[in-house]
Design a protein around this motif. Structure first.
Motif, PDB file in Angstrom:
ATOM      1  N   HIS A   1       0.740  -1.011  -0.122  1.00 48.04           N
ATOM      2  CA  HIS A   1       0.010  -0.020  -0.044  1.00 48.04           C
ATOM      3  C   HIS A   1       0.723   1.189  -0.024  1.00 48.04           C
ATOM      4  O   HIS A   1       1.992   1.061   0.315  1.00 48.04           O
TER       5      HIS A   1
ATOM      6  N   GLU B   1       0.456   5.682   0.795  1.00 48.36           N
ATOM      7  CA  GLU B   1      -0.330   7.022   1.408  1.00 48.36           C
ATOM      8  C   GLU B   1       0.028   8.032   1.179  1.00 48.36           C
ATOM      9  O   GLU B   1       1.504   8.460   1.067  1.00 48.36           O
TER      10      GLU B   1
ATOM     11  N   GLN C   1      -0.559  12.011   2.798  1.00 51.46           N
ATOM     12  CA  GLN C   1      -1.186  12.765   3.784  1.00 51.46           C
ATOM     13  C   GLN C   1      -0.667  14.093   4.040  1.00 51.46           C
ATOM     14  O   GLN C   1       0.412  14.303   3.714  1.00 51.46           O
TER      15      GLN C   1
ATOM     16  N   ARG D   1      -5.289   6.698   0.554  1.00 51.91           N
ATOM     17  CA  ARG D   1      -4.571   5.454   0.683  1.00 51.91           C
ATOM     18  C   ARG D   1      -5.024   4.659  -0.487  1.00 51.91           C
ATOM     19  O   ARG D   1      -6.017   4.363  -0.855  1.00 51.91           O
TER      20      ARG D   1
ATOM     21  N   ASP E   1      -4.352   0.826  -1.987  1.00 52.40           N
ATOM     22  CA  ASP E   1      -4.077  -0.495  -1.612  1.00 52.40           C
ATOM     23  C   ASP E   1      -3.812  -1.549  -2.878  1.00 52.40           C
ATOM     24  O   ASP E   1      -4.893  -1.497  -3.875  1.00 52.40           O
TER      25      ASP E   1
ATOM     26  N   ALA F   1      -8.062   8.523   4.189  1.00 50.24           N
ATOM     27  CA  ALA F   1      -7.573   8.462   5.438  1.00 50.24           C
ATOM     28  C   ALA F   1      -7.605   9.372   6.325  1.00 50.24           C
ATOM     29  O   ALA F   1      -7.571  10.632   5.875  1.00 50.24           O
TER      30      ALA F   1
ATOM     31  N   TYR G   1      -9.874   4.526   8.008  1.00 51.97           N
ATOM     32  CA  TYR G   1     -10.067   4.373   6.422  1.00 51.97           C
ATOM     33  C   TYR G   1     -11.368   3.978   6.126  1.00 51.97           C
ATOM     34  O   TYR G   1     -12.135   3.185   6.373  1.00 51.97           O
TER      35      TYR G   1
END
Length: 345
Positions: free
Chosen positions: A192, A194, A196, A212, A214, A225, A243
């Motif tokens: 995964h 992410e 942010q 996020r 996956d 997220a 999530y």
């Protein structure tokens, strides 16, 4: 004739007896105190006065001169209350006598006189600071950290895992790129990434929001997220992330603690929990607490930026997640010994 001689003898005897009686009365009679209203005798003339011995004073023949009473010593306590004035300290007052209160040492005089402070001295002691010449910390900085890069061997199969992050920004606002995953048996089982954006809301605490993506397991998908991370009391590093996406609502909880044995040898226990709001057969997870992973890693910081480590990790699946793993030939519980490295720059 005989009668005349007898009369003369009697007269001489009576005169001698009278003189003896008078002399005895003078020495034996006690001294008489003058009445209260009597006039005191005139002072003796110093030119004709004689020394009054203790014997004559005891017989009352004279009065000895008065002996002056020496003044009582002035103690520090009486001097502090103003009852007396202490005598000046004698020359050569040693520290021992000064400590016993017998004298006061004279103030030590400087060998050289201290010159008065001038404006030039004040200007040299307090110069005007030039802000242009000062070095400040950068308002924006970047950091890349490889938290874990470790491998293990289980039942003849090799595995590896990684967890990394990169951030840029200031102390209040920062932009983060995070990623992690696992490989086992020559294939990637989880992966995964992410993105942010975080903001500091309190000392040692940030809130963040982002997306996020996956990649494994199952089909790729993207979720929103939202979370918080920081330093809890007793120096626990904690993080909680929620999530929300196509697979429903899920959450991850992480906690770490650094126990320093020395300045370089550090033992780090950790705990990770994953929770899901509903069953997701496509990804092999069930509702509730799906997995829990507890780790204990001992690292040696060769430098602050490079630290190899060894440790042990125990992972357990619960409920529908455990049954899904056993269906595909996996294990609900797994313990492995790991070795890896931690790097940041």
């Amino acid at each position: 004739m005989k009668r005349f001689a007898h009369a003369i003898a009697v007269t001489l005897l009576l005169g001698v007896a009278g003189q003896a009686t008078a002399r005895h009365s003078v020495h034996a009679a006690p001294p008489q105190h003058p009445p209260h209203d009597a006039t005191p005798p005139p002072a003796a003339d110093p030119r004709t006065a004689t020394t009054c011995s203790p014997e004559h004073a005891a017989m009352g023949h004279c009065t000895p001169p008065a002996t002056p009473t020496p003044p009582a010593p002035c103690s520090p306590g009486h001097a502090a209350m103003g009852h007396c004035t202490p005598a000046p300290a004698p020359a050569g007052c040693t520290p021992e006598h000064a400590a016993m209160g017998h004298c006061a040492p004279a103030a030590a005089m400087p060998r050289e006189p201290v010159p008065p402070v001038t404006d030039v001295d004040r200007a040299a002691a307090f110069p005007v600071l030039a802000h242009a010449g000062m070095v400040h910390a950068p308002a924006r900085y970047t950091r890349v950290t490889l938290h874990r890069l470790e491998g293990w061997e289980d039942d003849g199969q090799h595995g590896a895992a990684w967890d990394a992050s990169a951030s840029t920004g200031g102390d209040i606002h920062r932009l983060w790129l995070r990623g992690g995953g696992e490989r086992a048996g020559g294939r990637t089982t989880a992966s995964h990434v992410e993105l942010q954006a975080s903001r500091a809301v309190a000392r040692w605490w940030d809130v963040f929001a982002g997306m996020r993506h996956d990649i494994r397991p199952g089909e790729p998908r993207t979720r929103a997220a939202l979370g918080v991370r920081g330093l809890a009391p007793y120096m626990f590093e904690v993080s909680a992330t929620a999530y929300l996406g196509a697979g429903g609502l899920s959450a991850e909880l992480e906690a770490e603690y650094d126990l320093r044995f020395t300045n370089r040898l550090v033992l780090q226990p950790s705990l990770e929990l994953e929770l899901d709001a509903r069953n997701d057969p496509a990804r092999g997870t069930g509702r509730g607490l799906s997995t829990a992973e507890a780790g204990l890693r001992l690292r040696y910081e060769v430098t602050r930026r490079f630290a190899p480590y060894v440790g042990v990790v125990h992972e357990r699946a619960f409920g529908a997640t455990a049954r899904a793993r056993e269906t595909v030939g996996g294990h609900a519980r797994e313990t492995r010994v790991v070795a890896g490295v931690r790097i940041w720059f």
